[in-house]
Design an enzyme around this catalytic site. Structure first.
Site, PDB file in Angstrom:
ATOM      1  N   LYS A   1       0.825  -1.315  -0.045  1.00 46.45           N
ATOM      2  CA  LYS A   1      -0.123  -0.004   0.164  1.00 46.45           C
ATOM      3  C   LYS A   1       0.826   1.148  -0.141  1.00 46.45           C
ATOM      4  O   LYS A   1       1.659   1.408   0.603  1.00 46.45           O
ATOM      5  CB  LYS A   1      -0.893   0.110   1.314  1.00 46.45           C
ATOM      6  CG  LYS A   1      -1.809   1.155   1.161  1.00 46.45           C
ATOM      7  CD  LYS A   1      -2.581   0.789   2.507  1.00 46.45           C
ATOM      8  CE  LYS A   1      -3.526   2.136   2.917  1.00 46.45           C
ATOM      9  NZ  LYS A   1      -4.413   1.989   4.052  1.00 46.45           N
TER      10      LYS A   1
ATOM     11  N   SER B   1      -9.207   2.478   3.709  1.00 41.35           N
ATOM     12  CA  SER B   1      -8.350   3.140   3.004  1.00 41.35           C
ATOM     13  C   SER B   1      -7.435   2.193   2.072  1.00 41.35           C
ATOM     14  O   SER B   1      -6.660   2.881   1.179  1.00 41.35           O
ATOM     15  CB  SER B   1      -7.642   4.099   3.623  1.00 41.35           C
ATOM     16  OG  SER B   1      -6.653   3.334   4.508  1.00 41.35           O
TER      17      SER B   1
ATOM     18  N   SER C   1      -9.698   0.311   7.639  1.00 42.59           N
ATOM     19  CA  SER C   1      -8.928   0.381   6.157  1.00 42.59           C
ATOM     20  C   SER C   1      -8.791  -0.913   5.625  1.00 42.59           C
ATOM     21  O   SER C   1      -8.120  -1.231   4.393  1.00 42.59           O
ATOM     22  CB  SER C   1      -7.866   1.245   6.172  1.00 42.59           C
ATOM     23  OG  SER C   1      -8.108   2.790   6.462  1.00 42.59           O
TER      24      SER C   1
END
Length: 333
Positions: free
Chosen positions: A113, A189, A213
């Site tokens: 990520k 996220s 997330s």
């Protein structure tokens, strides 16, 4: 089922999906044979989880270079529509070709990520234009542990600015889209990671979670997502704990055993750990083989954020509660 500008197909046997234009429609068949060296195709690649791909590498039925080629081919097919991968990492080629590559997931393609999972020499933009051109000086601890596990990291995934939303629509990169229906969000996220795994680009990907997330993208994309306890997975060395310890490092995956094995690879304190948590004495990958004792589980079909809950969401929660009852647990609303 049709989207506005294409068609989605889902193979629920392999828990993988894709978005396709009308010119390239095909579904993913169940794999009926084991691949031979240099013969694995995309359908086979997408059907295997990371644990199985790693086993095939060990048994020399497939090579890390071949797996990386397939992952990139899959990304080339679907990422233009999904916008899941936003940064390419060139070092993956040398890593995949390294004869000394080792670890429990040696040779398995992987994505991290673009938020708190630094890769040396590349920006960690956090979805923000303010950081998009600032390369980091060293790997994050969690990135180092992914690499030590033998995972071949070839890109970074989309995230909302500073991970502050449950959707993934940064101004810097534009919105990520859900492979099951590109008109929907993949959540956030860790939305880029969730979309990439659900679309079959990789069997698992790096993620992190403060207020949902990991869990939100897993729910939106039909994946396995577990937020580990504070202090189990490492932050640092560039920064300490995020959001006063509420944020933790982790993964999204297609199978429970992949999630368990990947957590085994990354948990444990570091010299910079602010709040180290003892590592479990029994690996997670071993624990999942033992059925849990009867649990008392609470659930709610109400929302703390919205005045009403969509009927599909309510039905999904009630369905999950029913499964838990069937498994012998005490379930109360």
């Amino acid at each position: 089922a049709s989207a506005d500008d294409g068609t989605r197909f889902a193979d629920r046997q392999t828990k993988s999906c894709l978005w396709l234009s009308p010119k390239s429609r095909y579904a993913v068949p169940r794999v009926r044979h084991r691949p031979t060296l240099n013969s694995m195709n995309l359908d086979e690649y997408r059907a295997f989880d990371a644990t199985e791909l790693a086993r095939l590498v060990v048994e020399k039925e497939v090579t890390p270079v071949e797996l990386l080629t397939l992952a990139r081919r899959r990304a080339a097919d679907v990422n233009p529509a999904l916008n899941a991968i936003v940064i390419d990492i060139d070092e993956a080629d040398a890593q995949a070709a390294d004869p000394g590559l080792s670890g429990p997931f040696a040779g398995v393609p992987f994505l991290i990520k673009d938020l708190a999972q630094d890769y040396q020499g590349y920006p960690t933009s956090c979805g923000s234009r303010s950081l998009s051109k600032l390369p980091v000086a060293e790997h994050a601890h969690v990135t180092r542990r992914f690499l030590d596990a033998g995972l071949v990291i070839f890109g970074k995934t989309n995230t909302p600015e500073f991970g502050a939303k449950g959707i993934t629509e940064p101004t810097l990169f534009g919105p990520a889209r859900n492979p099951w229906n590109p008109g929907h969000t993949p959540g956030g996220s860790s939305g880029g990671s969730g979309a990439a795994v659900a679309a079959g680009i990789v069997p698992a990907a790096g993620a992190n979670d403060g207020g949902g997330s990991i869990r939100i993208p897993s729910a939106c994309n039909g994946l396995v997502g577990l937020k580990p306890s504070r202090g189990l997975s490492p932050f640092g060395p560039a920064r300490g704990e995020q959001t006063f310890g509420m944020s933790v490092q982790g993964v999204v995956a297609r199978t429970v055993r992949d999630a368990a094995g990947l957590y085994d690879a990354i948990v444990g304190p570091t010299p910079s750990s602010v709040y180290p948590t003892p590592t479990p004495s029994t690996p997670f990958a071993s624990q999942i083989a033992t059925p849990p004792s009867k649990l008392r589980i609470g659930f709610s079909t109400e929302s703390a954020l919205a005045p009403s809950v969509h009927p599909e969401a309510r039905a999904a929660v009630e369905h999950a509660a029913g499964i838990l009852v069937d498994l012998g647990h005490i379930v109360e609303e």
